[in-house]
Design a protein around this motif. Structure first.
Motif, PDB file in Angstrom:
ATOM      1  N   ILE A  56     -22.737  18.022 -14.971  1.00  0.00           N
ATOM      2  CA  ILE A  56     -23.004  17.857 -16.396  1.00  0.00           C
ATOM      3  C   ILE A  56     -24.486  17.552 -16.582  1.00  0.00           C
ATOM      4  CG2 ILE A  56     -20.659  17.051 -16.842  1.00  0.00           C
ATOM      5  CD1 ILE A  56     -21.852  14.231 -17.183  1.00  0.00           C
ATOM      6  N   GLY A  57     -24.983  17.751 -17.798  1.00  0.00           N
ATOM      7  CA  GLY A  57     -26.399  17.462 -17.995  1.00  0.00           C
ATOM      8  C   GLY A  57     -26.943  17.806 -19.355  1.00  0.00           C
ATOM      9  N   GLY A  58     -26.399  18.831 -20.013  1.00  0.00           N
ATOM     10  CA  GLY A  58     -26.886  19.225 -21.318  1.00  0.00           C
ATOM     11  C   GLY A  58     -26.271  18.410 -22.443  1.00  0.00           C
ATOM     12  N   MET A  59     -26.860  18.517 -23.633  1.00  0.00           N
ATOM     13  CA  MET A  59     -26.356  17.748 -24.770  1.00  0.00           C
ATOM     14  C   MET A  59     -24.963  18.199 -25.188  1.00  0.00           C
ATOM     15  SD  MET A  59     -28.443  15.333 -25.320  1.00  0.00           S
ATOM     16  CE  MET A  59     -27.691  14.726 -26.834  1.00  0.00           C
ATOM     17  N   ALA A  64     -22.670  16.430 -22.990  1.00  0.00           N
ATOM     18  CA  ALA A  64     -22.639  15.009 -23.328  1.00  0.00           C
ATOM     19  C   ALA A  64     -21.763  14.754 -24.552  1.00  0.00           C
ATOM     20  CB  ALA A  64     -24.060  14.502 -23.577  1.00  0.00           C
ATOM     21  N   ARG A  65     -21.884  15.605 -25.572  1.00  0.00           N
ATOM     22  CA  ARG A  65     -21.067  15.404 -26.781  1.00  0.00           C
ATOM     23  C   ARG A  65     -19.584  15.553 -26.475  1.00  0.00           C
ATOM     24  NH1 ARG A  65     -25.660  17.938 -29.242  1.00  0.00           N
ATOM     25  NH2 ARG A  65     -24.801  20.015 -28.828  1.00  0.00           N
ATOM     26  N   ARG A 117     -32.901  11.806 -18.289  1.00  0.00           N
ATOM     27  CA  ARG A 117     -32.322  12.970 -18.958  1.00  0.00           C
ATOM     28  C   ARG A 117     -31.647  12.512 -20.242  1.00  0.00           C
ATOM     29  NH1 ARG A 117     -29.089  15.670 -13.998  1.00  0.00           N
ATOM     30  NH2 ARG A 117     -28.668  17.269 -15.564  1.00  0.00           N
ATOM     31  N   PRO A 118     -32.036  13.041 -21.384  1.00  0.00           N
ATOM     32  CA  PRO A 118     -31.532  12.530 -22.663  1.00  0.00           C
ATOM     33  C   PRO A 118     -30.013  12.516 -22.765  1.00  0.00           C
ATOM     34  CG  PRO A 118     -33.392  13.987 -23.027  1.00  0.00           C
ATOM     35  CD  PRO A 118     -33.064  14.087 -21.572  1.00  0.00           C
ATOM     36  N   ALA A 119     -29.350  13.540 -22.243  1.00  0.00           N
ATOM     37  CA  ALA A 119     -27.889  13.611 -22.366  1.00  0.00           C
ATOM     38  C   ALA A 119     -27.220  12.481 -21.580  1.00  0.00           C
ATOM     39  CB  ALA A 119     -27.387  14.971 -21.877  1.00  0.00           C
ATOM     40  N   ILE A 120     -27.717  12.217 -20.370  1.00  0.00           N
ATOM     41  CA  ILE A 120     -27.128  11.151 -19.558  1.00  0.00           C
ATOM     42  C   ILE A 120     -27.445   9.787 -20.161  1.00  0.00           C
ATOM     43  CG2 ILE A 120     -27.004  10.124 -17.270  1.00  0.00           C
ATOM     44  CD1 ILE A 120     -25.859  12.951 -17.417  1.00  0.00           C
ATOM     45  N   ALA A 121     -28.660   9.632 -20.688  1.00  0.00           N
ATOM     46  CA  ALA A 121     -29.024   8.374 -21.345  1.00  0.00           C
ATOM     47  C   ALA A 121     -28.115   8.095 -22.537  1.00  0.00           C
ATOM     48  CB  ALA A 121     -30.479   8.422 -21.791  1.00  0.00           C
ATOM     49  N   ARG A 150     -25.740   4.773 -22.862  1.00  0.00           N
ATOM     50  CA  ARG A 150     -25.753   3.837 -23.995  1.00  0.00           C
ATOM     51  C   ARG A 150     -24.365   3.657 -24.586  1.00  0.00           C
ATOM     52  NH1 ARG A 150     -30.644   6.632 -25.083  1.00  0.00           N
ATOM     53  NH2 ARG A 150     -29.582   7.977 -26.590  1.00  0.00           N
ATOM     54  N   ALA A 151     -23.552   4.718 -24.524  1.00  0.00           N
ATOM     55  CA  ALA A 151     -22.191   4.653 -25.060  1.00  0.00           C
ATOM     56  C   ALA A 151     -21.200   4.072 -24.055  1.00  0.00           C
ATOM     57  CB  ALA A 151     -21.736   6.051 -25.486  1.00  0.00           C
ATOM     58  N   HIS A 152     -21.701   3.699 -22.871  1.00  0.00           N
ATOM     59  CA  HIS A 152     -20.860   3.107 -21.818  1.00  0.00           C
ATOM     60  C   HIS A 152     -19.714   4.038 -21.437  1.00  0.00           C
ATOM     61  CE1 HIS A 152     -19.175  -0.942 -20.107  1.00  0.00           C
ATOM     62  NE2 HIS A 152     -19.296   0.003 -19.184  1.00  0.00           N
ATOM     63  N   VAL A 153     -20.006   5.327 -21.320  1.00  0.00           N
ATOM     64  CA  VAL A 153     -18.994   6.313 -20.935  1.00  0.00           C
ATOM     65  C   VAL A 153     -18.671   6.189 -19.453  1.00  0.00           C
ATOM     66  CG1 VAL A 153     -18.579   8.796 -20.642  1.00  0.00           C
ATOM     67  CG2 VAL A 153     -19.502   7.922 -22.795  1.00  0.00           C
TER      68      VAL A 153
END
Length: 308
Positions: free
Chosen positions: A229-232, A235-236, A263-267, A271-274
């Motif tokens: 995984i890696g893209g937005m 992530a969504r 990487r923005p998607a992982i960040a 933050r959402a504690h996934v």
């Protein structure tokens, strides 16, 4: 640092590759005595090489221009159109979870690749049926009552896909009995998962974000396993699954947690504690993996050492 032991099963060159490679190349590969054969690299005008147990072995045979074009055509079954989409993404999927990386000249339009021609290199990655001891890692995962997901990270070639495949097999086994859905975008995770006792669905070829959404919405997944995984968009979809109470065990390319969080998607997912924990893999020998677990609450950015 903890260990996961692996045991290789001896295997010959897969039949699908014997059908694609000319006999003098297969003979050269087998003469190396490599076991298991993990990767085969064919470069136009260069020596064919084999990777086994983290060692690159030269086969002493130079691959010709016509030869590599013929091999490429056989891998596509004589129909480039059938593989057009994956070739634009840099690979050809073959049966048995084999992935062939494709190097050539790209034709682009509006910043997007619309075709690849003049093939100069093929990198064949061969999965192997191996026994991987995941007991300690999965005990840690299931001991977390919050059931947050787990993200496995490492540089390419260390064994993320191998570990994910073993995890998927174990979590879907009667021991854990979780209804597991594998989103196998590139056809690499579904090897040796044909045991009739597994509570498992395999979504082969689906884009990750679409597959994750379907796994939650229509397949009743209790756990989702996917690679890289890696893209937005990924992530969504991952965040959506987590919000529905479905954890993911996934992988991503990175050498450290700090690199992951750049990487923005992982960040966003952090933050959402996934993911409740991040598992960093090392492979320093041929007998197994070494791994280090970083719990979510212990993750800090290098810059300023502040929490995400």
């Amino acid at each position: 640092m903890q260990n996961i032991q692996i045991a290789y099963k001896q295997s010959s060159l897969p039949a699908v590759l014997r059908g694609c490679l000319p006999s003098h190349l297969t003979d050269a590969i087998l003469r190396t005595g490599a076991s298991p054969i993990e990767e085969i690299r064919l470069h136009r005008g260069r020596i064919l090489t084999v990777t086994s147990r983290q060692k690159n072995l030269g086969c002493g045979v130079v691959v010709g221009e016509r030869e590599i074009q013929d091999i490429f055509s056989r891998m596509c079954g004589g129909s480039l159109y059938a593989y057009e989409q994956t070739i634009r993404q840099g690979y050809i999927p073959l049966e048995g979870g084999i992935r062939v990386g494709v190097c050539g000249s790209a034709a682009c339009e509006d910043g997007k690749i619309i075709g690849v021609h003049n093939i100069t290199g093929l990198m064949i990655r061969i999965p192997h049926a191996i026994s991987v001891d995941t007991a300690t890692l999965l005990h840690t995962f299931f001991a977390d009552r919050s059931q947050r997901g787990m993200l496995i990270y490492a540089p390419p070639g260390v064994g993320k896909t191998t570990l994910l495949r073993a995890i998927a097999k174990d979590v879907a086994s009667p021991q854990y009995g979780r209804h597991t859905v594998i989103v196998d975008t590139r056809g690499e995770l579904n090897v040796e998962l044909n045991d009739s006792s597994l509570n498992l669905d395999i979504m082969s070829g689906y884009p990750r974000d679409v597959g994750i959404e379907i796994a939650v919405r229509t397949l009743g997944a209790q756990l989702i396993v996917c690679d890289e995984i890696g893209g937005m968009a990924d992530a969504r979809a991952t965040l959506g699954a987590a919000n529905c109470g479905v954890p993911l065990i996934a992988s991503a390319h990175a050498a450290s947690v700090q690199e992951l969080l750049e990487r923005p998607a992982i960040a966003l997912l952090h933050r959402a504690h996934v993911f409740g924990r991040y598992v960093g893999l090392l492979r320093r020998n041929t007998r197994g993996f070494e791994y280090d677990i970083t719990e979510w609450h212990n993750v800090y950015r290098e810059k300023g050492a502040t929490k995400c």
